[in-house]
Every structure is written in C-alpha cells, then in structure tokens.
Scaffold this motif. Structure first.
Motif, PDB file in Angstrom:
ATOM      1  N   ALA A  38     -61.568  54.196 -21.096  1.00 33.09           N
ATOM      2  CA  ALA A  38     -61.929  52.847 -20.631  1.00 33.09           C
ATOM      3  C   ALA A  38     -60.806  52.276 -19.770  1.00 33.09           C
ATOM      4  O   ALA A  38     -61.070  51.670 -18.715  1.00 33.09           O
ATOM      5  N   GLU A  39     -59.577  52.481 -20.178  1.00 29.63           N
ATOM      6  CA  GLU A  39     -58.425  52.012 -19.404  1.00 29.63           C
ATOM      7  C   GLU A  39     -58.369  52.724 -18.053  1.00 29.63           C
ATOM      8  O   GLU A  39     -58.136  52.095 -17.014  1.00 29.63           O
ATOM      9  N   PHE A  41     -60.853  53.980 -16.392  1.00 28.60           N
ATOM     10  CA  PHE A  41     -61.941  53.499 -15.547  1.00 28.60           C
ATOM     11  C   PHE A  41     -61.681  52.100 -14.990  1.00 28.60           C
ATOM     12  O   PHE A  41     -62.221  51.748 -13.933  1.00 28.60           O
ATOM     13  N   LYS A  42     -60.860  51.312 -15.648  1.00 30.61           N
ATOM     14  CA  LYS A  42     -60.460  50.008 -15.062  1.00 30.61           C
ATOM     15  C   LYS A  42     -59.733  50.246 -13.745  1.00 30.61           C
ATOM     16  O   LYS A  42     -59.971  49.555 -12.757  1.00 30.61           O
ATOM     17  N   TYR A  43     -58.836  51.214 -13.745  1.00 28.66           N
ATOM     18  CA  TYR A  43     -58.065  51.509 -12.532  1.00 28.66           C
ATOM     19  C   TYR A  43     -58.936  52.162 -11.460  1.00 28.66           C
ATOM     20  O   TYR A  43     -58.817  51.838 -10.278  1.00 28.66           O
ATOM     21  N   THR A  44     -59.799  53.085 -11.881  1.00 34.02           N
ATOM     22  CA  THR A  44     -60.639  53.739 -10.876  1.00 34.02           C
ATOM     23  C   THR A  44     -61.651  52.764 -10.281  1.00 34.02           C
ATOM     24  O   THR A  44     -62.040  52.921  -9.124  1.00 34.02           O
ATOM     25  N   ARG A  45     -62.040  51.755 -11.043  1.00 35.32           N
ATOM     26  CA  ARG A  45     -62.924  50.727 -10.482  1.00 35.32           C
ATOM     27  C   ARG A  45     -62.209  50.002  -9.348  1.00 35.32           C
ATOM     28  O   ARG A  45     -62.784  49.770  -8.293  1.00 35.32           O
ATOM     29  N   ARG A  46     -60.960  49.666  -9.546  1.00 38.81           N
ATOM     30  CA  ARG A  46     -60.189  48.989  -8.499  1.00 38.81           C
ATOM     31  C   ARG A  46     -60.032  49.898  -7.282  1.00 38.81           C
ATOM     32  O   ARG A  46     -60.126  49.432  -6.141  1.00 38.81           O
ATOM     33  N   VAL A  47     -59.811  51.190  -7.517  1.00 36.87           N
ATOM     34  CA  VAL A  47     -59.745  52.151  -6.415  1.00 36.87           C
ATOM     35  C   VAL A  47     -61.071  52.133  -5.655  1.00 36.87           C
ATOM     36  O   VAL A  47     -61.098  52.097  -4.417  1.00 36.87           O
TER      37      VAL A  47
END
Length: 107
Positions: A38-39, A41-47
């Motif tokens: 989940a953590e 995917f937070k970063y990949t969402r921003r990417v």
C-alpha cells in the motif's frame, strides 16, 4: 523410551501450539507485506500523476529492467528464489502500469 497415550497427546498439543505460533507470525508478515505494498502504491500513484501531467508513457521498460535485476540480487542475498521475486515484481509492475493508464485517462 516407549510412547504412551499421554506422550502422544502432549506431543500433539505441543505441535499444535508451535503451529499456531508460527501461523501467527506468518499472519503478521502477511499484514506487513500488504501495508508495504500500500505504501509503495502511494508513491507509484504520484509517479503516474506526474507521467500523466507531462504526457509520459505509463511504462518505463528500462526502469523496470533495472528494478528486476536489482530485486533479483536482493532476493538472492535474502535466500529467496530470484525467479519468484521476479514474478512477484512483474505482478506489481503490471498493476502499477494499469493504474498509470487509468490516471492518464482521467480528465
């Protein structure tokens, strides 16, 4: 030393107790893996948001290849089958790309 009914029962209870402790540890690790994903995917969402904003492609094959090579090395040092680690990363990457494509389609 001969096995008696008491010995067998005690041994069975001991094994069940150890299994329960091991399974609790597995459950804890599973929860940690989910939280870590989940953590991530937070970063990949921003990417994905940045890629959409600047009209970059949702996938980056060169980055993916570097990540696979890096995680295979980490898997080897952790005594985890590198092929399994690669399969897991491919699954994650596929999901990330799907998210990036969805973000890019969002007006």
């Amino acid at each position: 030393m001969p096995m008696t009914a008491t010995t067998i029962t005690t041994t069975g209870e001991s094994v069940r107790g150890e299994l329960e402790l091991l399974r609790q540890s597995i459950d804890n690790v599973d929860a940690a893996v989910i939280h870590m994903l989940a953590e991530r995917f937070k970063y990949t969402r921003r990417v994905g948001e940045l890629k959409a904003q600047y009209r970059l492609p949702p996938s980056d094959p060169a980055r993916e290849a570097r990540q696979i090579a890096r995680l295979r090395e980490i898997a080897e040092s952790a005594r985890l089958d590198p092929a399994f680690a690669e399969k897991l990363l491919h699954l994650v990457i596929t999901e990330v790309i799907r998210h990036h494509e969805a973000i890019a389609r969002t007006p």
